[in-house]
Scaffold this motif. Sequence first.
Motif, PDB file in Angstrom:
ATOM      1  N   UNK A 181       0.833  -1.209   0.000  1.00 39.68           N
ATOM      2  CA  UNK A 181       0.000   0.000   0.000  1.00 39.68           C
ATOM      3  C   UNK A 181       0.868   1.259   0.000  1.00 39.68           C
ATOM      4  N   UNK A 182       1.959   1.231   0.760  1.00 36.91           N
ATOM      5  CA  UNK A 182       2.828   2.413   0.858  1.00 36.91           C
ATOM      6  C   UNK A 182       3.492   2.686  -0.491  1.00 36.91           C
ATOM      7  N   UNK A 183       4.007   1.642  -1.096  1.00 40.02           N
ATOM      8  CA  UNK A 183       4.700   1.834  -2.383  1.00 40.02           C
ATOM      9  C   UNK A 183       3.727   2.382  -3.439  1.00 40.02           C
ATOM     10  N   UNK A 184       2.549   1.799  -3.475  1.00 39.75           N
ATOM     11  CA  UNK A 184       1.537   2.233  -4.456  1.00 39.75           C
ATOM     12  C   UNK A 184       1.047   3.653  -4.153  1.00 39.75           C
ATOM     13  N   UNK A 185       0.912   3.975  -2.875  1.00 35.22           N
ATOM     14  CA  UNK A 185       0.466   5.324  -2.485  1.00 35.22           C
ATOM     15  C   UNK A 185       1.465   6.386  -2.933  1.00 35.22           C
ATOM     16  N   UNK A 186       2.762   6.116  -2.738  1.00 35.66           N
ATOM     17  CA  UNK A 186       3.795   7.072  -3.157  1.00 35.66           C
ATOM     18  C   UNK A 186       3.790   7.201  -4.682  1.00 35.66           C
ATOM     19  N   UNK A 187       3.678   6.060  -5.360  1.00 38.45           N
ATOM     20  CA  UNK A 187       3.674   6.100  -6.822  1.00 38.45           C
ATOM     21  C   UNK A 187       2.500   6.949  -7.334  1.00 38.45           C
ATOM     22  N   UNK A 207      -8.406  12.435  -8.638  1.00 43.79           N
ATOM     23  CA  UNK A 207      -8.837  11.097  -8.200  1.00 43.79           C
ATOM     24  C   UNK A 207      -7.611  10.230  -7.881  1.00 43.79           C
ATOM     25  N   UNK A 208      -6.561  10.328  -8.728  1.00 44.83           N
ATOM     26  CA  UNK A 208      -5.343   9.549  -8.473  1.00 44.83           C
ATOM     27  C   UNK A 208      -4.704   9.976  -7.145  1.00 44.83           C
ATOM     28  N   UNK A 209      -4.691  11.297  -6.897  1.00 42.23           N
ATOM     29  CA  UNK A 209      -4.091  11.791  -5.653  1.00 42.23           C
ATOM     30  C   UNK A 209      -4.902  11.326  -4.442  1.00 42.23           C
ATOM     31  N   UNK A 210      -6.210  11.319  -4.594  1.00 41.71           N
ATOM     32  CA  UNK A 210      -7.050  10.903  -3.459  1.00 41.71           C
ATOM     33  C   UNK A 210      -6.894   9.398  -3.192  1.00 41.71           C
ATOM     34  N   UNK A 211      -6.741   8.647  -4.277  1.00 44.34           N
ATOM     35  CA  UNK A 211      -6.460   7.202  -4.137  1.00 44.34           C
ATOM     36  C   UNK A 211      -5.126   7.015  -3.387  1.00 44.34           C
ATOM     37  N   UNK A 212      -4.115   7.811  -3.766  1.00 44.28           N
ATOM     38  CA  UNK A 212      -2.820   7.744  -3.071  1.00 44.28           C
ATOM     39  C   UNK A 212      -2.957   8.148  -1.610  1.00 44.28           C
ATOM     40  N   UNK A 213      -3.747   9.188  -1.369  1.00 38.95           N
ATOM     41  CA  UNK A 213      -3.926   9.665   0.007  1.00 38.95           C
ATOM     42  C   UNK A 213      -4.630   8.615   0.864  1.00 38.95           C
ATOM     43  N   UNK A 214      -5.573   7.918   0.270  1.00 39.34           N
ATOM     44  CA  UNK A 214      -6.291   6.828   0.979  1.00 39.34           C
ATOM     45  C   UNK A 214      -5.263   5.760   1.401  1.00 39.34           C
ATOM     46  N   UNK A 215      -4.436   5.343   0.430  1.00 38.20           N
ATOM     47  CA  UNK A 215      -3.418   4.325   0.732  1.00 38.20           C
ATOM     48  C   UNK A 215      -2.453   4.811   1.818  1.00 38.20           C
ATOM     49  N   UNK A 265      13.010  -0.185   2.504  1.00 36.03           N
ATOM     50  CA  UNK A 265      12.200   1.023   2.251  1.00 36.03           C
ATOM     51  C   UNK A 265      12.757   1.766   1.045  1.00 36.03           C
ATOM     52  N   UNK A 266      14.060   1.875   0.962  1.00 38.78           N
ATOM     53  CA  UNK A 266      14.685   2.588  -0.165  1.00 38.78           C
ATOM     54  C   UNK A 266      14.373   1.852  -1.470  1.00 38.78           C
ATOM     55  N   UNK A 267      14.377   0.520  -1.406  1.00 38.09           N
ATOM     56  CA  UNK A 267      14.037  -0.263  -2.603  1.00 38.09           C
ATOM     57  C   UNK A 267      12.615   0.041  -3.068  1.00 38.09           C
ATOM     58  N   UNK A 268      11.666   0.026  -2.125  1.00 37.46           N
ATOM     59  CA  UNK A 268      10.261   0.280  -2.483  1.00 37.46           C
ATOM     60  C   UNK A 268      10.085   1.705  -3.008  1.00 37.46           C
ATOM     61  N   UNK A 269      10.726   2.668  -2.348  1.00 43.53           N
ATOM     62  CA  UNK A 269      10.580   4.070  -2.767  1.00 43.53           C
ATOM     63  C   UNK A 269      11.258   4.311  -4.116  1.00 43.53           C
ATOM     64  N   UNK A 270      12.363   3.608  -4.356  1.00 40.75           N
ATOM     65  CA  UNK A 270      13.050   3.749  -5.648  1.00 40.75           C
ATOM     66  C   UNK A 270      12.147   3.257  -6.772  1.00 40.75           C
ATOM     67  N   UNK A 271      11.451   2.145  -6.515  1.00 38.92           N
ATOM     68  CA  UNK A 271      10.516   1.644  -7.541  1.00 38.92           C
ATOM     69  C   UNK A 271       9.374   2.645  -7.746  1.00 38.92           C
TER      70      UNK A 271
END
Length: 358
Positions: A181-187, A207-215, A265-271
């Motif tokens: 959820x965190x990786x997808x939310x940042x993306x 809508x995309x930002x709100x989806x990210x904010x939900x995650x 965490x760095x791996x997930x954020x890098x992706x």
Amino acid sequence: MRVVFGLGSVNRLVDELAALDLKRVLVLCSPEQADLGERLSATLGETSAGVVAEARMHVPVETADRACALALELGADGCVAVGGGSAIGLGKAIALRHALPIVAVPTTYAGSEMTAVWGLTENGEKRTGRDNRVLPRSVVYDPELTVTLPAELSATSGMNAIAHAVEALYAPDLTPVVALMAEEGVRALASALPRIIADGKDVGARADAQYGAWLCGACLGSTTMSLHHKLCHVLGGTLGLPHAPTHTVLLPHVLSFNSPAAADAIGALSRALGTGFPARALHRLAGSLGAPRSLKELGMAEREIPRIAELAVTTAYANPRPVSREAVEFVLRAAWAGLLPSAEWHDLMFDSAPRIIG
Ligand code: NAD
């Protein structure tokens, strides 16, 4: 928790109240969103007990007292909190004392609607806690309600949401599903925010930002936050710095400091960010959105740095890398000046004697 998501979902608010068997709700909002509060109240007809347009940042206890008294006087059986973290925070203060269920209609990306965390400010001191009674029973996300969020607030609120996901990714109680959820939310947010700055009325981007904010809000609600949230709390509480801009400025620097101890965490954020150096990418993202990037810009005096560093280490909390007063002071100095995080310093920082570079 029930969630309704998508364009026009605010029209389903009446159904949500019926599903929760709520017959007389108090509508809560900030003074700046009084029109929206009144509009929603009008659509609810008899189900609305009235509007309290007094929500304020960090929930002053006096505001909470007045809203609680009014809720009792009007015989409210629940609250509809429409707005950002301030309106939802007021709903939580009422729920904490009187167990009135909350239906949240978020209009920023702060994520409070997804957490059981409450906050109350008395005599300049903010207390926070967790209590399941304050977790909204239903959340109605309608991107249409966010098109009025000004560019700067959109940018900093979005970065505030990203900060929840970043700290979730190195939290001691991270689970594999929350990591997804965190990786997808940042993306989602990193892709949506530049489109929102280009055109605030782009409802697809909203809508995309709100989806990210939900995650990201769900990540905040599911894990223990670390140094970044602690420092923002101290800066907001002690110096009155604004909530979302403070998150925006600090995040790259705290992440830079924690990077050597948070490989996954760095791996997930890098992706999610498409770069191998997420701290720098977040600093650049904030810049490209026109958001503030230094504590100096937010009005903090440089002489406050040692005091804030001292306050930030008075109690123990989770963090992937050991936190010392010197380390916090270093992070604060970099954030105060708005420096670009650099690979040299996060490798060098505090593994031997602390020193200031740059
Ligand atoms: P906010 O709710 O204070 O809103 C900022 C301003 O933006 C207000 O004037 C508001 O009326 C206005 N606004 C909001 N949505 C708008 C829109 N769509 N169009 C136009 N104007 C709009 O700011 P916030 O950053 O959402 O919330 C900050 C507060 O929430 C802080 O007190 C923070 O501590 C708290 N918070 C709590 C949690 C939690 O889990 N308990 C999580 C995040 C934030």
